[in-house]
Scaffold this motif. Structure first.
Motif, mmCIF file in Angstrom:
data_model
loop_
_atom_site.group_PDB
_atom_site.id
_atom_site.type_symbol
_atom_site.label_atom_id
_atom_site.label_comp_id
_atom_site.label_asym_id
_atom_site.label_seq_id
_atom_site.Cartn_x
_atom_site.Cartn_y
_atom_site.Cartn_z
ATOM 1 N N THR A 220 20.197 1.579 54.730
ATOM 2 C CA THR A 220 20.123 1.003 56.158
ATOM 3 C C THR A 220 19.035 0.195 56.221
ATOM 4 O O THR A 220 18.156 -0.043 55.536
ATOM 5 C CB THR A 220 20.164 2.125 56.999
ATOM 6 N N ILE B 222 22.422 5.957 49.959
ATOM 7 C CA ILE B 222 22.578 5.522 51.426
ATOM 8 C C ILE B 222 21.576 4.518 51.627
ATOM 9 O O ILE B 222 20.380 4.695 51.244
ATOM 10 C CB ILE B 222 22.565 6.638 52.458
ATOM 11 N N TYR C 232 28.031 12.471 56.434
ATOM 12 C CA TYR C 232 27.588 12.848 55.044
ATOM 13 C C TYR C 232 26.058 13.477 55.218
ATOM 14 O O TYR C 232 25.754 14.018 54.129
ATOM 15 C CB TYR C 232 27.271 11.482 54.160
ATOM 16 N N GLN D 203 27.290 2.888 62.182
ATOM 17 C CA GLN D 203 26.321 4.142 61.747
ATOM 18 C C GLN D 203 27.135 5.325 62.021
ATOM 19 O O GLN D 203 26.660 6.288 61.262
ATOM 20 C CB GLN D 203 25.097 3.999 62.814
ATOM 21 N N HIS E 183 24.728 1.025 54.323
ATOM 22 C CA HIS E 183 25.760 0.965 53.164
ATOM 23 C C HIS E 183 25.837 2.381 52.490
ATOM 24 O O HIS E 183 24.862 3.036 52.577
ATOM 25 C CB HIS E 183 25.021 -0.021 52.123
ATOM 26 N N LEU E 184 26.878 2.700 51.996
ATOM 27 C CA LEU E 184 27.031 3.788 51.196
ATOM 28 C C LEU E 184 27.614 3.618 49.778
ATOM 29 O O LEU E 184 28.716 2.924 49.424
ATOM 30 C CB LEU E 184 28.233 4.857 51.909
ATOM 31 N N ALA F 207 29.373 6.824 60.995
ATOM 32 C CA ALA F 207 29.966 7.473 59.884
ATOM 33 C C ALA F 207 29.128 8.094 59.138
ATOM 34 O O ALA F 207 29.477 9.082 58.311
ATOM 35 C CB ALA F 207 30.659 6.282 58.860
ATOM 36 N N LEU F 208 27.798 7.635 59.172
ATOM 37 C CA LEU F 208 26.721 8.674 58.527
ATOM 38 C C LEU F 208 26.827 10.059 59.128
ATOM 39 O O LEU F 208 26.273 10.966 58.107
ATOM 40 C CB LEU F 208 25.492 7.936 59.109
ATOM 41 N N LEU G 178 29.301 0.179 55.430
ATOM 42 C CA LEU G 178 30.175 0.919 56.578
ATOM 43 C C LEU G 178 30.606 0.190 57.603
ATOM 44 O O LEU G 178 29.462 -0.832 58.150
ATOM 45 C CB LEU G 178 29.409 2.297 56.664
ATOM 46 N N ARG G 179 31.434 0.411 58.706
ATOM 47 C CA ARG G 179 31.624 -0.326 59.785
ATOM 48 C C ARG G 179 30.708 -0.192 60.909
ATOM 49 O O ARG G 179 30.313 -0.868 61.840
ATOM 50 C CB ARG G 179 33.037 -0.161 60.063
ATOM 51 N N ARG H 85 28.926 0.046 49.375
ATOM 52 C CA ARG H 85 29.784 -0.816 50.417
ATOM 53 C C ARG H 85 29.273 -0.482 51.478
ATOM 54 O O ARG H 85 28.630 0.462 51.883
ATOM 55 C CB ARG H 85 31.242 -0.093 50.151
#
Length: 392
Positions: free
Chosen positions: A99, A97, A133, A127, A118-119, A129-130, A124-125, A122
């Motif tokens: 950022t 991960i 995980y 924050q 990034h994860l 979504a973090l 991510l659209r 790739r």
């Protein structure tokens, strides 16, 4: 050390195994490799202990444990933006991960910078979504007066705890806040007097009703779970009773969610004129408050009248209870960030805290000025000693 590494990395627990900082706060570059569940970070004032925890906190949605602007995170004098990268062990395997912010121009406001996430390489659209995980809970010295100050800080504290066991909560808050701001803008422009503007406001208020009731329900659910855990926990930390007060929360105690949503829509619509005059939205979960009290020898004592040490112990009790709730809900405990956690704790409570942390089997990062504070942990902990923002 190999046994501890095997226990941490093979058990499916969530833990940071490597952290890399670039142009972050006081650090030009820093790389830490971790092989223990318990991590102690010690050093004199100004050595970068809290900065290290702040970097970790940015692996989750939001503005981190200091709620700083993005531009404030970049090392002074740097011509490029800051970055935080980590290798994280999860129940799904190892994830990388990252950022950061792309610019570091002096005077740039946080609204003018975009935080990238990034994860596994790739982008991510966003924050939010973090939260799917990484679950983290933190405690800082700034929270010691949480129950003596305004409700904003208490709401943020409660919502941060909710994030851990309910990742969707971050999205609800974002949708609600966006609709709240847009509604306030329309009303401030006097655009609530019929026609298209009314239809626009209807849509925003519908979003506020739907998201707002879901936010209030999640807060009430966590408050109920925390109270149940605190009242059954053993040890020297106080038994806390947690409550959420507010118009929406009060409605949910009396009626089904759909009924409360209708009430919120009507209240917002009928309150447009008054909100326009007041320059604020006077109804909704953004005005709710998070309250806590202690059970002491059969009596109920408000947290706000307790001593500093008593409030610190109460906050620790809530954090430990939250970690247990998250472990029950998600199958693993959160990562805990405890800044100056031993301050105001007598030796008995300090050792009781360490014992509770051992039992959680969570990765815990703790800071303190004096390494002696953590001496009883011995080889159970990985010791990071900082001096002038470098590892000794």
């Amino acid at each position: 050390m190999s046994n501890d590494r095997d226990e941490m990395f093979d058990s499916g627990r969530h833990a940071v195994r490597r952290l890399i900082l670039t142009r972050f706060r006081s650090y030009g570059t820093m790389c830490v490799t971790v092989g223990r569940l318990l991590v102690t970070v010690t050093g004199p004032n100004g050595s970068g202990k809290t900065n290290l925890l702040e970097a970790l906190s940015l692996l989750t949605p939001g503005r981190g444990l200091r709620r700083a602007r993005l531009s404030e995170l970049t090392q002074i004098g740097a011509t490029e933006g800051w970055a935080v990268a980590s290798s994280l062990m999860t129940t799904a395997g190892v994830m990388d991960i990252g950022t950061g912010a792309a610019t570091a121009r002096a005077g740039v406001r946080s609204g003018g910078e975009r935080r990238t996430v990034h994860l596994d390489g790739r982008a991510l659209r966003g924050q939010t979504a973090l939260a799917q995980y990484v679950a983290m809970v933190w405690l800082t010295p700034q929270m010691d007066r949480l129950f003596q100050e305004g409700g904003n800080g208490r709401r943020r504290f409660l919502d941060r705890l909710v994030f851990g066991f309910d990742p969707a909560h971050a999205g609800r808050l974002n949708r609600y806040d966006k609709a709240l701001r847009e509604r306030a803008r329309l009303l401030s422009e006097g655009r609530g007097a019929g026609g298209r503007a009314d239809a626009w406001l209807d849509g925003l208020e519908d979003e506020m009703a739907t998201s707002g009731v879901a936010i209030a329900a999640a807060r009430l659910d966590l408050a109920r779970r925390l109270t149940a855990r605190c009242l059954t926990a053993e040890g020297p930390f106080p038994a806390a009773v947690v409550e959420v007060s507010g118009d929406v929360e009060g409605g949910l105690r009396e009626a089904p969610a759909l009924t409360v949503e209708d009430r919120v829509r009507k209240s917002l619509r009928h309150g447009r004129g008054g909100d326009m005059e007041a320059g604020m939205t006077r109804f909704g979960p953004h005005r709710s408050d998070f309250l806590a009290s202690l059970r002491v020898r059969g009596a109920v004592v408000s947290a706000g009248v307790c001593s500093t040490g008593g409030q610190k112990a109460l906050l620790i009790s809530l954090v430990l209870a939250t970690a247990g709730v998250i472990a029950d809900e998600r199958g693993h405990p959160p990562i805990l960030l405890l800044d100056e956690v031993a301050a105001y704790l007598d030796p008995g409570r300090r050792e009781a805290l360490f014992e509770r942390l051992r039992g959680l089997k969570a990765q815990v990062w703790m800071t303190g000025a004096d390494p002696v504070t953590f001496s009883s942990l011995g080889k159970e902990s990985q010791q990071i000693c900082l001096d002038a923002n470098k590892i000794e």
